[in-house]
Each structure stands twice: as structure tokens, then as C-alpha cells.
Design a protein around this motif. Structure first.
Motif, PDB file in Angstrom:
ATOM      1  N   ALA A 192       0.816  -1.215   0.000  1.00 16.35           N
ATOM      2  CA  ALA A 192       0.000   0.000   0.000  1.00 16.35           C
ATOM      3  C   ALA A 192       0.849   1.265   0.000  1.00 16.35           C
ATOM      4  CB  ALA A 192      -0.943   0.005   1.199  1.00 16.35           C
ATOM      5  N   THR A 193       1.998   1.239   0.663  1.00 20.80           N
ATOM      6  CA  THR A 193       2.849   2.425   0.727  1.00 20.80           C
ATOM      7  C   THR A 193       3.832   2.503  -0.441  1.00 20.80           C
ATOM      8  OG1 THR A 193       4.553   1.319   2.046  1.00 20.80           O
ATOM      9  CG2 THR A 193       2.756   2.379   3.244  1.00 20.80           C
ATOM     10  N   GLY A 194       3.935   1.436  -1.221  1.00 22.64           N
ATOM     11  CA  GLY A 194       4.886   1.403  -2.325  1.00 22.64           C
ATOM     12  C   GLY A 194       6.256   0.901  -1.944  1.00 22.64           C
ATOM     13  N   ARG A 195       6.482   0.606  -0.652  1.00 22.98           N
ATOM     14  CA  ARG A 195       7.809   0.195  -0.217  1.00 22.98           C
ATOM     15  C   ARG A 195       8.208  -1.152  -0.817  1.00 22.98           C
ATOM     16  NH1 ARG A 195      12.043   2.258  -0.156  1.00 22.98           N
ATOM     17  NH2 ARG A 195      13.010   0.340  -0.843  1.00 22.98           N
ATOM     18  N   ASP A 248       4.003   8.451   0.316  1.00 19.41           N
ATOM     19  CA  ASP A 248       3.999   9.756   0.969  1.00 19.41           C
ATOM     20  C   ASP A 248       4.813  10.761   0.166  1.00 19.41           C
ATOM     21  OD1 ASP A 248       3.051  11.104   3.455  1.00 19.41           O
ATOM     22  OD2 ASP A 248       5.192  11.510   3.702  1.00 19.41           O
ATOM     23  N   PHE A 249       5.942  10.309  -0.379  1.00 21.86           N
ATOM     24  CA  PHE A 249       6.782  11.162  -1.212  1.00 21.86           C
ATOM     25  C   PHE A 249       6.003  11.653  -2.430  1.00 21.86           C
ATOM     26  CE2 PHE A 249       9.487  11.402  -5.015  1.00 21.86           C
ATOM     27  CZ  PHE A 249      10.353  12.420  -4.647  1.00 21.86           C
ATOM     28  N   MET A 250       5.285  10.748  -3.107  1.00 24.80           N
ATOM     29  CA  MET A 250       4.556  11.129  -4.309  1.00 24.80           C
ATOM     30  C   MET A 250       3.355  12.018  -3.995  1.00 24.80           C
ATOM     31  SD  MET A 250       4.725   7.538  -6.387  1.00 24.80           S
ATOM     32  CE  MET A 250       3.868   8.201  -7.789  1.00 24.80           C
ATOM     33  N   LEU A 251       2.700  11.757  -2.874  1.00 25.46           N
ATOM     34  CA  LEU A 251       1.566  12.585  -2.485  1.00 25.46           C
ATOM     35  C   LEU A 251       2.013  14.015  -2.177  1.00 25.46           C
ATOM     36  CD1 LEU A 251      -0.306   9.952  -0.321  1.00 25.46           C
ATOM     37  CD2 LEU A 251      -1.205  11.030  -2.396  1.00 25.46           C
ATOM     38  N   PHE A 308      10.708  -4.595  -7.305  1.00 28.25           N
ATOM     39  CA  PHE A 308      10.495  -4.380  -8.726  1.00 28.25           C
ATOM     40  C   PHE A 308      11.320  -3.251  -9.332  1.00 28.25           C
ATOM     41  CE2 PHE A 308       6.263  -6.037  -7.172  1.00 28.25           C
ATOM     42  CZ  PHE A 308       6.506  -7.340  -7.597  1.00 28.25           C
ATOM     43  N   LEU A 309      11.483  -2.142  -8.613  1.00 24.00           N
ATOM     44  CA  LEU A 309      12.237  -1.017  -9.185  1.00 24.00           C
ATOM     45  C   LEU A 309      13.690  -1.344  -9.504  1.00 24.00           C
ATOM     46  CD1 LEU A 309      10.994   2.225  -7.379  1.00 24.00           C
ATOM     47  CD2 LEU A 309      10.772   1.604  -9.795  1.00 24.00           C
ATOM     48  N   PHE A 311       9.558   9.240 -10.901  1.00 22.53           N
ATOM     49  CA  PHE A 311      10.658   9.665 -10.032  1.00 22.53           C
ATOM     50  C   PHE A 311      11.764   8.618  -9.953  1.00 22.53           C
ATOM     51  CE2 PHE A 311       6.669  11.544  -8.643  1.00 22.53           C
ATOM     52  CZ  PHE A 311       6.981  12.892  -8.717  1.00 22.53           C
ATOM     53  N   TYR A 312      11.774   7.693 -10.921  1.00 18.14           N
ATOM     54  CA  TYR A 312      12.816   6.669 -10.990  1.00 18.14           C
ATOM     55  C   TYR A 312      14.126   7.297 -11.480  1.00 18.14           C
ATOM     56  CZ  TYR A 312      15.346   2.596 -12.796  1.00 18.14           C
ATOM     57  OH  TYR A 312      16.304   1.633 -13.061  1.00 18.14           O
ATOM     58  N   PRO A 313      15.294   6.943 -10.918  1.00 15.55           N
ATOM     59  CA  PRO A 313      15.524   5.907  -9.909  1.00 15.55           C
ATOM     60  C   PRO A 313      15.548   6.415  -8.468  1.00 15.55           C
ATOM     61  CG  PRO A 313      17.613   6.573 -10.819  1.00 15.55           C
ATOM     62  CD  PRO A 313      16.571   7.412 -11.519  1.00 15.55           C
ATOM     63  N   GLY A 314      15.449   7.735  -8.269  1.00 18.10           N
ATOM     64  CA  GLY A 314      15.608   8.293  -6.929  1.00 18.10           C
ATOM     65  C   GLY A 314      14.594   7.772  -5.928  1.00 18.10           C
ATOM     66  N   ILE A 315      13.377   7.479  -6.386  1.00 17.57           N
ATOM     67  CA  ILE A 315      12.323   7.054  -5.464  1.00 17.57           C
ATOM     68  C   ILE A 315      12.633   5.702  -4.808  1.00 17.57           C
ATOM     69  CG2 ILE A 315      10.901   5.798  -7.156  1.00 17.57           C
ATOM     70  CD1 ILE A 315       8.457   7.174  -5.813  1.00 17.57           C
ATOM     71  N   THR A 316      13.565   4.972  -5.369  1.00 15.96           N
ATOM     72  CA  THR A 316      13.957   3.681  -4.789  1.00 15.96           C
ATOM     73  C   THR A 316      14.414   3.844  -3.349  1.00 15.96           C
ATOM     74  OG1 THR A 316      14.655   2.940  -6.985  1.00 15.96           O
ATOM     75  CG2 THR A 316      15.417   1.643  -5.113  1.00 15.96           C
TER      76      THR A 316
END
Length: 385
Positions: free
Chosen positions: A36-39, A262-265, A45-46, A250-255
Motif C-alpha cells: 500500500a505504501t509502495g515500499r 507519501d513522497f509522491m503525495l 520491482f524497481l 521519479f525513478y531511480p531516486g524514489i527507490t
């Protein structure tokens, strides 16, 4: 119970209960805090890049569908509607291997859910972390106290909320940074490791197929079992694919972000939707936690019945839930169990592949084929006379 037999509860089952409820329930167990949080998406996967990550997700989705269809079909043949009965039929005395691994995993995920709920309460309302954790624990205990009907209702209505919020998120993401998403997909990136990532993610999440066995009592035929199982994979993975595509902006930094959602929101800068998304995550934690605890309640209930005891009452269900939740959410991290188990998270994935998936797709499929042949023999013999 033979393949032709169905539990009494299957009488009068609705189309929703037969085909969609198993997939919604499977999604409920899978989604948890990390999905749910994308972690978890960032973790598994990233690293394989945009296209490799999508390939890994599609692989996991395909495997989930196959395994769910086989699990639901075999469970009906054996008349096993809780995980202990299922593994006693599949592994014999080796069923204890699954139970040990499952208890370890539940300890970890409930502790993580509790911590995540604490963070949500702190970030939205400024509560101390313990308050959010306590609210989640009380909510889970409340729903599992009332048994199957209560938990199935939770799966249904939270699913509608979840799919709606993820669809809105995708619309907002495409309108705000759709160009960045397209640009990142167009840039060549390494896709190495996508098969391993897909297999690992499949391994520790696929136990959802046996955790939600209580809901398949609504199935009326082996056709229902196969169709609902095949649908379960896409129902569980669709929100993740939508979220993953948005993350690629925001790839690859969002990894490296601890909480990618929360970062994307924050990038969207939509406070009301941010609040709605956090509420959806709490609801996802609630349905995942309720599914895991309910499975244990049903396992205890089946064991009591097999010894001639009375079914679990509401008080007993609430007591078991409270003991599990207090032990996992409030004590596990303090005594170092979360760190200990987390270090073996990937190891547990391979354990589940070994004690569940491999036997299911070998011994289990053999039993299904043999059961089918036994069903056909009387019809063949009748045609010859």
C-alpha cells in the motif's frame, strides 16, 4: 469431501461470492503495509527498471492466478477450508513446517502493520505512535470477533475504497507528471533480476491463497474454483501496477524513499487527497491484519471441532485476536523479533515456495487429475452399458 460435494454455505451463493470475493480476499491479505505504501514495489520491482519491474509484476500475477486456481480446486476436493486442514491433506505430517513459517510471517507483518498505523496516526492527527497502533489492533479484533460474515464484508467494502483511491491516484499522477513517466519508460535501463524479483514477491505473498480458504466455502463447483482463482491474480496486482507506473516518474531516486506513497503525495500537493490516501492505507492494513488473524481463528475452530469441541464463540475469537495482536504489535519489536524475522524475510519466501508451491503444483495437481478421472469413470461406464 469429494469434488462434487459442496459445503452447506455454498447453497444460494451469489455471483459476487463465487467469483470476486476470493480475489478480493486474496488482495486483502497481499496488500498489507508495504504494498500500500509502495515500499515493497520499490524493494522487489524497481531494481529491475521500469520495464523489468513490470515484467516481474506480470510474472507474479500469473503465478498467483495459477496457484490460487490450483489451491481453491484442491481445497474443494479435500474439503479443507482452513490452512491446517489443507496442509494436512497436502503434506501429511509435514504440515507443521508451513505453520511454523506462517506464524513467523504473521508475527512480522502484524508488527509492521502496527508500526505503520502508528505513523499514520502521528502524521495526520499528531497522536503518539502507540495510539494509532492501538486503534488498528482494536479494529482488527472487532471485525474478527464476529467471524466470516464480518471479515467478508470488510474485504468487500474496503476493496471498493481501495480500487477507487488507486484509480484517482493514477489520474492525478498522469495529469501532474505524465510526461516524466513517459520519459522514464523511454530511457534504456537495466532489467536484470526481474525473474528473481517476481519469484521472491510471489513466494511470501502467495500464502494469501490458503489464508483466505474460509471464503471459498461459497464456491459451488470446480469451475468456480478455477475461474475465481484465475481472477484473483489480476485483482490483487492491478492496484500495484497502477502505483508502480506512477512511481516511475521519479525513478531511480524514489527507490531510496522509505515511504514512496507519501513522497509522491507530497509532489501532488493535494492535502485532501493525501488524507484520503492515508485513510485507504489504514483500511488496507485493517483488512490485511483481519485476514491473517481470522485465518488463525478458523484454524483453531477447525481443530476444536475435529476433537468434538464446541465452535469458537465471539469471546474466544476476540481473546485469540487480542493475544496475537498484543504479542505481535506491541511486544515483537521490543524483544527484537521483528529484526530477527525481517533478516529472514526473503528466506521465508523460499520456504513457502518449497513447502507450499512445489507440493501444490506436483502432488496437488496429480490428486486433482486423479479426482477428475474418478469422476469421469462412472459416466464412461454408464455409456458403455
Amino acid at each position: 469431501m469429494s469434488a462434487a460435494a459442496t459445503p452447506a454455505a455454498a447453497t444460494g451463493s451469489s455471483w459476487f461470492q463465487r467469483f470476486l470475493l476470493p480475489g478480493f480476499a486474496f488482495k486483502a491479505v497481499v496488500i498489507g503495509g508495504g504494498y500500500a505504501t509502495g515500499r515493497e514495489l520499490a524493494e522487489f520491482f524497481l531494481p529491475s527498471g521500469p520495464w523489468g519491474g513490470l515484467a516481474a509484476m506480470l510474472l507474479a500475477m500469473l503465478l498467483w492466478s495459477i496457484i490460487c486456481a490450483a489451491t481453491f480446486s484442491l481445497a474443494r476436493v479435500m474439503g479443507a477450508f482452513n490452512y491446517r486442514s489443507f496442509f494436512e491433506g497436502l503434506l501429511g505430517r509435514g504440515w507443521i513446517l508451513f505453520e511454523v513459517a506462517y506464524v513467523l510471517l504473521v508475527t512480522l507483518v502484524l508488527a509492521v502493520f502496527g508500526a505503520a498505523a502508528g505513523e499514520i496516526g502521528a502524521s495526520i492527527f499528531g497522536w503518539p505512535p502507540l495510539a494509532g497502533t492501538a486503534l488498528l489492533a482494536a479494529s482488527i479484533a472487532l471485525f474478527v470477533t464476529f467471524g466470516n460474515a464480518s471479515v467478508e464484508g470488510l474485504f468487500k467494502y474496503v476493496s471498493f475504497l481501495l480500487y477507487g483511491v488507486y484509480a484517482l491516484f493514477m489520474v492525478f499522477a498522469l495529469s501532474s507528471f505524465g510526461d516524466e513517466i513517459a520519459a522514464r519508460f523511454a530511457i534504456p535501463a537495466p532489467s536484470d533480476g526481474w525473474i528473481l524479483g517476481g519469484l521472491t514477491y510471489t513466494g511470501y505473498n502467495v500464502i494469501g491463497a490458503v489464508v483466505i480458504l474460509p471464503v471459498i466455502r461459497h464456491l459451488t463447483s470446480q469451475r468456480d474454483a478455477v475461474v475465481s482463482g484465475l481472477i484473483a491474480g489480476p485483482l490483487a496486482m492491478a492496484p500495484a501496477i497502477l502505483f508502480f507506473v506512477a512511481m516511475i516518474a521519479f525513478y531511480p531516486g524514489i527507490t531510496d524513499q522509505t515511504l514512496p506513497s507519501d513522497f509522491m503525495l507530497r509532489q501532488l500537493d493535494m492535502p485532501l487527497f493525501h488524507l484520503l490516501f492515508q485513510f485507504m492505507i489504514f483500511a488496507a492494513l485493517l483488512e490485511s491484519g483481519a485476514g491473517s488473524v481470522h485465518a488463525i481463528n478458523e484454524r483453531v475452530d477447525a481443530a476444536r471441532r475435529s476433537r468434538g469441541g464446541a465452535p469458537l464463540g465471539k469471546r474466544a475469537r476476540a481473546g485469540i485476536a487480542a493475544a496475537l495482536l498484543i504479542g505481535c504489535m506491541f511486544l515483537a519489536d521490543r524483544f527484537g523479533l521483528v529484526t530477527l524475522i525481517a533478516s529472514g524475510y526473503r528466506f521465508l519466501s523460499w520456504v513457502f515456495l518449497a513447502v507450499y508451491v512445489v507440493p501444490l503444483l506436483t502432488v496437488g495437481l496429480y490428486r486433482l487429475v486423479r479426482s477428475r478421472k474418478q469422476q469421469l469413470q462412472p459416466a464412461v461406464q454408464g455409456n458403455m452399458t
